[in-house]
Design an enzyme around this catalytic site. Sequence first.
Site, mmCIF file in Angstrom:
data_model
loop_
_atom_site.group_PDB
_atom_site.id
_atom_site.type_symbol
_atom_site.label_atom_id
_atom_site.label_comp_id
_atom_site.label_asym_id
_atom_site.label_seq_id
_atom_site.Cartn_x
_atom_site.Cartn_y
_atom_site.Cartn_z
ATOM 1 N N GLY A 129 -21.120 5.842 3.297
ATOM 2 C CA GLY A 129 -20.143 6.172 2.254
ATOM 3 C C GLY A 129 -20.774 6.042 0.890
ATOM 4 N N GLY B 208 -19.339 7.019 -2.066
ATOM 5 C CA GLY B 208 -18.289 7.308 -3.044
ATOM 6 C C GLY B 208 -18.296 6.241 -4.116
ATOM 7 C CG ASN B 209 -15.384 3.780 -7.223
ATOM 8 O OD1 ASN B 209 -15.589 2.582 -7.054
ATOM 9 N ND2 ASN B 209 -15.041 4.269 -8.390
ATOM 10 C CB ALA B 210 -16.799 1.122 -2.733
ATOM 11 N N GLY B 211 -19.489 2.628 -2.520
ATOM 12 C CA GLY B 211 -20.844 2.669 -1.951
ATOM 13 C C GLY B 211 -21.912 3.032 -2.967
ATOM 14 C CE LYS C 28 -4.508 0.833 0.160
ATOM 15 N NZ LYS C 28 -5.606 0.020 -0.378
#
Length: 407
Positions: free
Chosen positions: A210, A212-215, A98
């Site tokens: 959330g 964002g992208n994932a949620g 990471k």
Amino acid sequence: MSSIFQDNLSRLKKAQEVMGFSDSELDYLSKPAQIKTATLNVSGKEYPAWRIIFNRDLGPGKGGIRFHPEVSEDEVSSLAFWMSIKNSLADIPYGGAKGGVKVDPKQLSEAEKEELSRQYIVNFYKYLGQDKDIPAPDVYTNSQIMAWMLDEFEKQTEKHEPGMITGKPLELGGIELRQDATARGAYIVAKEAIRDMEGENEKPVFAIQGFGNAGSYLAKMLNSDGYKVVAVSDSQGAIYNEAGLDIDKLLELKANKGSVIDYKEADKISNQELLNLSVDFLALAALENQITESNALQVKAKYILELANGPVSNEGDKILADKNIVVIPDILANAGGVVVSYFEWAQNRTGNILDPEYLVKLLEKKMKLGWAKVYKESQDRKITLREAAYVIAIDRILKAARFRGKV
Ligand code: NAD
């Protein structure tokens, strides 16, 4: 509160209890393989940066780069550790890594973001590469940032190497599936879990932290398939409507106004209230440490689906387990992103572009297989899904390390 990394050590110790590996193997599994640090300088300001490979017994490092004001070595190490476990569980040929920069990207102009991205590579390019360590997007980094990073890498090394980074724009060797891959993977796992634990025809109700992208992609997939999403949140607050939210409208609002809180056909609630809702599924798609010993007792959902990395602390986990709340762990539920990154990397290396329909099927197969083996291990050993996922992943890493003579 303990550091995130201490949480990982507790989880490793639990795996040791279940599996019975040696103390020296525990010690080996607890230490990052490589930590590289740098200070990036943009417009006269300094930003600490990290790239950490936690384990590379199964292959090169693999994991995203995060731009966030709270990034620390403890966090990057933990995220690199989780990537090692996740990649092992997903049966892909990677170790775990990471990267991060301690910066608030909202305070930077586009030109400054480009400069920061390029500097990251100038400082770390020697340690990156398709056979060394392969970054990808994470919180507040995206395909444009990957494009700048690839370009800088190729400038520094004087050759094309698109497989050194994933999550790129299509024109630079990216892959269409990447955009919604994490949500798609989580959705597949959630449906498998519902079938095995609730029954084929159940349509549980969801709340999502959330957007964002994932949620947001998860919300869209659920909505399109007739599941009710009654609450969502972002960093500015949360909204709730028992009758369900119109996700297409919310996506439009978020794109235009930047937040979900201006949605009119719902009540405003706090982020904490969202976590406490009586829903079937609470999907966590924001940041780590959202459910801890301080609020786990108030959680009323039957299932927690972890799209974020590490959203439930180790202490939080114990409280949820006592309440019989089933946690579908991050290293299983959010692996869709890295599985599709693997497809992208494999395409870049061979130059062979595969049919997206075939890749969607392959992703589905991998996620279903992941769920099946974790669920079976947890049933056989009478341990939580997270413990089962760790046992399977650590077993593969340890076998590789033993073959290499490292332990
Ligand atoms: P993102 O930046 O697109 O979205 C994060 C969302 O969380 C934003 O809507 C933000 O406003 C919201 N948020 C931040 N703090 C919050 C809070 N306290 N309460 C409620 N909402 C809050 O990031 P993303 O790519 O969707 O990633 C989300 C999480 O999923 C991260 O933990 C990331 O590491 C993990 N993840 C993402 C991917 C991926 O492919 N995108 C893959 C694996 C894991």
